[in-house]
Scaffold this motif. Sequence first.
Motif, PDB file in Angstrom:
ATOM      1  N   ASP A  73       0.822  -1.213   0.000  1.00 37.17           N
ATOM      2  CA  ASP A  73       0.000   0.000   0.000  1.00 37.17           C
ATOM      3  C   ASP A  73       0.855   1.260   0.000  1.00 37.17           C
ATOM      4  OD1 ASP A  73      -2.622  -0.581  -0.372  1.00 37.17           O
ATOM      5  OD2 ASP A  73      -3.106  -0.786   1.745  1.00 37.17           O
ATOM      6  N   LYS A  76       2.075   1.651  -3.509  1.00 34.33           N
ATOM      7  CA  LYS A  76       1.013   2.213  -4.353  1.00 34.33           C
ATOM      8  C   LYS A  76       0.840   3.702  -4.103  1.00 34.33           C
ATOM      9  CE  LYS A  76      -2.669  -0.082  -3.472  1.00 34.33           C
ATOM     10  NZ  LYS A  76      -3.907  -0.835  -3.326  1.00 34.33           N
ATOM     11  N   THR A  77       0.940   4.130  -2.859  1.00 32.63           N
ATOM     12  CA  THR A  77       0.786   5.547  -2.526  1.00 32.63           C
ATOM     13  C   THR A  77       1.873   6.377  -3.194  1.00 32.63           C
ATOM     14  OG1 THR A  77      -0.224   4.990  -0.399  1.00 32.63           O
ATOM     15  CG2 THR A  77       0.676   7.206  -0.624  1.00 32.63           C
ATOM     16  N   VAL A  79       3.763   5.534  -5.839  1.00 31.50           N
ATOM     17  CA  VAL A  79       3.622   5.476  -7.299  1.00 31.50           C
ATOM     18  C   VAL A  79       2.528   6.442  -7.741  1.00 31.50           C
ATOM     19  CG1 VAL A  79       2.870   4.018  -9.225  1.00 31.50           C
ATOM     20  CG2 VAL A  79       4.558   3.164  -7.589  1.00 31.50           C
ATOM     21  N   ASP A  80       1.408   6.436  -7.026  1.00 38.30           N
ATOM     22  CA  ASP A  80       0.308   7.347  -7.353  1.00 38.30           C
ATOM     23  C   ASP A  80       0.739   8.804  -7.186  1.00 38.30           C
ATOM     24  OD1 ASP A  80      -2.563   7.583  -8.078  1.00 38.30           O
ATOM     25  OD2 ASP A  80      -2.673   8.582  -6.122  1.00 38.30           O
ATOM     26  N   GLU A  83       2.774   9.862 -10.160  1.00 43.95           N
ATOM     27  CA  GLU A  83       1.989  10.043 -11.375  1.00 43.95           C
ATOM     28  C   GLU A  83       1.071  11.257 -11.316  1.00 43.95           C
ATOM     29  OE1 GLU A  83      -0.082   6.414 -12.115  1.00 43.95           O
ATOM     30  OE2 GLU A  83       1.754   5.282 -12.463  1.00 43.95           O
ATOM     31  N   HIS A  84       0.403  11.465 -10.176  1.00 45.83           N
ATOM     32  CA  HIS A  84      -0.649  12.486 -10.085  1.00 45.83           C
ATOM     33  C   HIS A  84      -0.271  13.701  -9.243  1.00 45.83           C
ATOM     34  CE1 HIS A  84      -3.315   9.714 -12.090  1.00 45.83           C
ATOM     35  NE2 HIS A  84      -3.006   8.791 -11.207  1.00 45.83           N
ATOM     36  N   ARG A  88      -3.622  10.304  -2.258  1.00 46.18           N
ATOM     37  CA  ARG A  88      -5.041   9.981  -2.119  1.00 46.18           C
ATOM     38  C   ARG A  88      -5.313   9.431  -0.727  1.00 46.18           C
ATOM     39  NH1 ARG A  88      -6.841   7.815  -8.015  1.00 46.18           N
ATOM     40  NH2 ARG A  88      -5.574   9.307  -9.145  1.00 46.18           N
ATOM     41  N   TYR A  91      -5.613   5.517  -0.170  1.00 50.36           N
ATOM     42  CA  TYR A  91      -4.400   4.716  -0.005  1.00 50.36           C
ATOM     43  C   TYR A  91      -3.831   4.852   1.403  1.00 50.36           C
ATOM     44  CZ  TYR A  91      -4.236   4.034  -5.085  1.00 50.36           C
ATOM     45  OH  TYR A  91      -4.506   3.691  -6.376  1.00 50.36           O
TER      46      TYR A  91
END
Length: 142
Positions: A73, A76-77, A79-80, A83-84, A88, A91
């Motif tokens: 997790d 993922k946080t 990586v997100d 990208e953005h 979020r 996450y």
Amino acid sequence: MKAHYKIFMIDQDKIFKTVIDLVTVIILYILLLALLVGVANILMDIKSIIFGTLGGGFGQIVSSVLTIFVLIDLFKTFVDFREHKEIRITYVTDATILIVMREIAAGVYDQRFDYQFILGLSTLLLILGIIKALAVKYPHKS
């Protein structure tokens, strides 16, 4: 004269973005390494249980697997975020819920928690679940 000074001006936004990108890349590689080491440790724990040399047993493996989920997790946080350029809340709440679940699982198997602490963790899980549900129901529009 102004054109001459523009050559020596530092673009602070560019430096900030470059440093943030560098830090996130380093953290992503560290998390990737931690994931690989964690999976290797789980495999070693399973081998130890099969051959009867590990005292912790099943509780140790459950705790290790939940730790891997926390690392996934977090990965993922980041990586997100790369990208953005935003973090979020879903996450973050997922990772926090997994951390609390890991602590509950480890504590239950070790039988080291009293009822007040478990009640506190349960309340925290309820609040995190509500936050997660609200974040999913009312997503942030960017």
